[in-house]
Design a protein around this motif. Structure first.
Motif, short mmCIF file in Angstrom:
data_model
loop_
_atom_site.label_atom_id
_atom_site.label_comp_id
_atom_site.label_asym_id
_atom_site.label_seq_id
_atom_site.Cartn_x
_atom_site.Cartn_y
_atom_site.Cartn_z
N PRO A 174 -2.48 -69.62 -0.36
CA PRO A 174 -3.25 -71.16 -0.48
C PRO A 174 -3.68 -69.57 0.93
CG PRO A 174 -0.89 -70.55 0.69
CD PRO A 174 -0.59 -70.29 -0.60
N LEU A 175 -4.47 -69.97 0.87
CA LEU A 175 -5.92 -68.78 1.96
C LEU A 175 -5.65 -68.53 2.29
CD1 LEU A 175 -9.68 -69.57 -0.63
CD2 LEU A 175 -8.08 -67.54 -0.76
N PHE A 176 -5.41 -69.84 3.54
CA PHE A 176 -5.59 -69.69 5.25
C PHE A 176 -3.95 -71.03 5.06
CE2 PHE A 176 -9.56 -70.26 4.58
CZ PHE A 176 -10.04 -68.64 5.02
N TYR A 177 -3.22 -69.90 6.37
CA TYR A 177 -2.05 -70.30 6.79
C TYR A 177 -2.27 -70.94 8.10
CZ TYR A 177 0.56 -67.62 3.17
OH TYR A 177 1.06 -67.51 1.86
N LEU A 178 -3.39 -70.25 8.68
CA LEU A 178 -3.51 -70.50 9.69
C LEU A 178 -4.96 -70.24 9.40
CD1 LEU A 178 -3.50 -72.14 13.37
CD2 LEU A 178 -3.25 -70.19 13.72
N PHE A 179 -6.30 -70.95 9.72
CA PHE A 179 -7.55 -71.20 9.20
C PHE A 179 -7.98 -71.15 10.81
CE2 PHE A 179 -12.24 -72.90 9.67
CZ PHE A 179 -12.46 -72.08 8.64
N PRO A 180 -9.10 -70.22 11.21
CA PRO A 180 -9.36 -69.28 9.36
C PRO A 180 -8.93 -67.79 10.13
CG PRO A 180 -11.20 -68.84 11.82
CD PRO A 180 -10.24 -69.92 11.82
N LEU A 181 -7.55 -67.62 10.83
CA LEU A 181 -7.45 -66.17 11.00
C LEU A 181 -6.47 -65.39 9.72
CD1 LEU A 181 -7.28 -67.03 14.61
CD2 LEU A 181 -8.65 -65.96 13.73
N ILE A 182 -5.20 -66.82 9.41
CA ILE A 182 -4.33 -65.82 8.67
C ILE A 182 -3.56 -66.59 7.28
CG2 ILE A 182 -1.55 -65.65 9.26
CD1 ILE A 182 -1.39 -66.17 11.85
N GLY A 183 -4.57 -65.23 6.71
CA GLY A 183 -3.62 -66.22 5.27
C GLY A 183 -4.73 -65.17 4.41
N ARG A 184 -4.71 -65.75 2.86
CA ARG A 184 -5.36 -63.59 1.90
C ARG A 184 -7.03 -64.14 1.99
NH1 ARG A 184 -0.92 -66.43 -0.01
NH2 ARG A 184 0.07 -64.96 -1.74
N GLY A 185 -6.84 -64.97 3.13
CA GLY A 185 -8.82 -65.15 3.28
C GLY A 185 -8.87 -64.67 5.03
N GLY A 186 -8.09 -65.30 5.34
CA GLY A 186 -8.02 -64.68 7.08
C GLY A 186 -8.01 -62.82 7.29
N ILE A 187 -8.24 -63.09 8.44
CA ILE A 187 -8.73 -61.87 9.40
C ILE A 187 -7.15 -61.05 9.05
CG2 ILE A 187 -9.00 -60.48 11.63
CD1 ILE A 187 -11.16 -62.20 10.57
N VAL A 188 -6.12 -61.15 9.12
CA VAL A 188 -4.34 -60.61 8.32
C VAL A 188 -4.45 -62.09 7.73
CG1 VAL A 188 -4.12 -59.61 11.29
CG2 VAL A 188 -3.64 -61.45 10.54
N PRO A 251 -9.66 -60.35 1.03
CA PRO A 251 -10.29 -60.16 2.22
C PRO A 251 -9.81 -59.61 3.03
CG PRO A 251 -11.28 -62.12 1.30
CD PRO A 251 -10.16 -61.52 0.59
N SER A 252 -8.61 -60.18 3.52
CA SER A 252 -7.20 -59.64 4.49
C SER A 252 -6.79 -58.60 4.91
CB SER A 252 -6.36 -60.45 5.02
OG SER A 252 -5.78 -60.74 3.23
#
Length: 530
Positions: A174-188, A251-252
């Motif tokens: 998944p791009l995000f585990y906790l949108f929009p902060l955590i995950g492959r597409g998040g900040i971390v 991106p993370s």
């Protein structure tokens, strides 16, 4: 780790003094040792070098040793591409500093010529890897029997990344585990790093409130880290939106390293003057201090007793337990402030030279170390590089099997097998193969018929099956915990009301190995055993 710490100490010393260098080095040590594998410099993974490369590059840029900086940039291109891209962007912002920008300033005073040379050479080094990723857009994903790393698998050219169930919640990646902060597409990428970044952000916010603009007095190259991290994050997402692929990687990968380094430096450079200035501020506004402590205490106790525990689990560790000591600390502090409404602000420059100061520093250090020693093991035990005892025993057993053994079974029980047991797996939660193979395997794993399992083993030359019995429990099935989407929704309607599973009804005497919920069974057991 020692090399990175030395560069941090020398950087802090060159910017301010030895005390600042020491604070910077110690802050990095304690935080990095409890960080995830995405940031930690001690795991030995490729991405583990990113933090070190950025710190060393920043040191050389600050000292204007541009040839050394260029060598660091080139070395990063050979080991970890995102570190090279982030480092080159930091150097680019450093060289383009306004308002004294000129050709002489860019090429001579700020090493712009060496930067361009490093970018060209580094780009040549990375060309094969870039085109191999680009070619994935025009070829089908995962040819039969070919494993792919979880983070490298991308949607097919005909499939939008945002439409693919693989990248949605409960998907394979998944791009995000906790949108929009955590995950492959998040900040971390990891929740642990998100927690640490939140702590650093909170400290930074307090520092800015107390010190104001003085807290922003940092070397320009430190601000370049922040600017480069955010710039590369935005650029990586633009590439994702335009191409539906990770040509510039996840991106993370840029922000989790860059923001970690920036905020560690921001807090470390400000923490020493922050402490006495905070005391002076509250001495002038004593009532504000009392209300602040009361407010924090109410917030801490409210979260501790009212917030659901299931929402505070991070990689097996309940973050709520950190609130207990915090609530006790603020309670004691509140009592002290109420009982002694006036206090004097000590001179911290000579505070360590007094007996009381040394005692207080020693007590504070002991309390900090005790808290860190309680927190660090809980976080490290949640890492996939430190399996739990049952999994460790499983790895030790699998390592005794013949080297050409092919292992299948519960996918998420096989993720560590190639690393720790050094045996091949058909596929796992970390390595994927052709969709048809995974669907056929899952059908066999959840089949009530032993012959189906036997046919599967014979078709793919599987020798042994690793089974996690929890995946056949009512809790796992009711919550759809089988694999990832879209496989869950395809399989769940067929197994929800199913009462028997061939792999869940293996007698103990037929198991080659068992530890807690994990066991190993030979495929020979299913041959002719109906």
């Amino acid at each position: 780790m020692p090399i990175t710490v030395w560069y941090l100490f020398k950087f802090g010393e060159s910017v301010r003094d030895r005390g600042t260098g020491l604070v910077l080095a110690l802050s990095f040590i304690f935080l990095n040792l409890i960080s995830s594998t995405s940031i930690s410099v001690i795991t030995g993974l490729q991405r583990s070098f990113a933090t070190s490369f950025i710190i060393i590059l920043v040191y050389y840029l600050h000292r204007q040793k541009y040839l050394s900086a260029a060598l660091v940039a080139l070395l990063s291109s050979l080991i970890y591409a995102p570190a090279f891209a982030l480092g080159a962007t930091i150097w680019g912002l450093f060289a383009l500093r306004l308002p004294q920008l000129s050709l002489k300033a860019f090429f001579v005073q700020r090493g712009g010529g060496l930067l361009l040379a490093a970018v060209v050479l580094g780009g040549l080094f990375l060309t094969p890897a870039f085109f191999s990723r680009f070619d994935q857009r025009s070829t089908s994903q995962g040819s039969a029997g070919q494993e792919q790393p979880a983070e490298d698998k991308e949607p097919s050219a005909k499939e939008s990344l945002f439409d693919s169930p693989d990248w949605q919640e409960n998907g394979i990646h998944p791009l995000f585990y906790l949108f929009p902060l955590i995950g492959r597409g998040g900040i971390v990428h990891d929740d642990i790093d998100g927690l640490h970044l939140a702590i650093l952000l909170a400290l930074s916010g307090l520092i800015v409130i107390v010190r104001g603009r003085r807290s922003l007095d940092l070397p320009y190259v430190v601000w370049c880290i922040l600017g480069a991290s955010l710039s590369m994050y935005v650029l990586a997402w633009l590439v994702v939106l335009l191409t539906h692929s990770f040509l510039l990687y996840l991106p993370s990968r840029y922000t989790q390293v860059g923001l970690f380094v920036f905020f560690v430096m921001f807090v470390s450079f400000n923490i020493r003057p922050f402490l006495p200035e905070t005391l002076l501020l509250f001495k002038r506004h004593h009532r504000r201090l009392i209300w602040l402590i009361v407010g924090i205490e109410i917030l801490v106790l409210g979260l501790l007793f009212l917030y659901p525990s299931e929402r505070t689990m991070m990689s097996g560790f309940n973050v709520k337990w950190l609130l207990g000591p915090a609530g006790l600390l603020f309670g004691v502090l509140g009592i002290m402030v109420v009982r002694k409404p006036t206090f004097s602000v000590p001179d911290l420059s000579t505070f360590h030279q007094t007996r009381g100061g040394r005692y207080l520093i020693a007590v504070a250090a002991v309390i900090f170390l005790m808290g860190w020693l309680v927190y660090a093991p809980a976080i490290s035990q949640a890492s996939f590089l430190n399996p739990d005892p049952a999994e460790r025993e499983l790895m030790q057993f699998l390592e005794t099997l013949p080297k050409d053994t092919l292992i299948a079974g519960t996918p998420c029980a096989l993720g560590s097998v190639p690393l720790f047991a050094k045996r091949q797996v058909l596929f796992s939660c970390e390595k994927f193969t052709d969709d048809a193979i995974m669907r056929e395997a899952l059908d066999a794993y959840y089949s009530p018929d032993k012959q189906v399992v036997n046919d599967f083993c014979l078709k793919y030359d599987v020798d042994n099956l690793v089974v996690d019995s929890r995946f056949y429990s009512k809790y796992f099935l009711d919550n759809g915990l089988i694999f990832f989407e879209p496989y869950n929704q395809e399989l769940l309607p067929r197994v929800t009301n199913q009462t028997t599973f061939a792999l869940a009804q293996v007698p103990d005497e037929a198991k080659l190995f068992q530890s807690e919920d994990l066991f190993v069974i030979s495929c020979d057991f299913f041959e002719g055993n109906e």
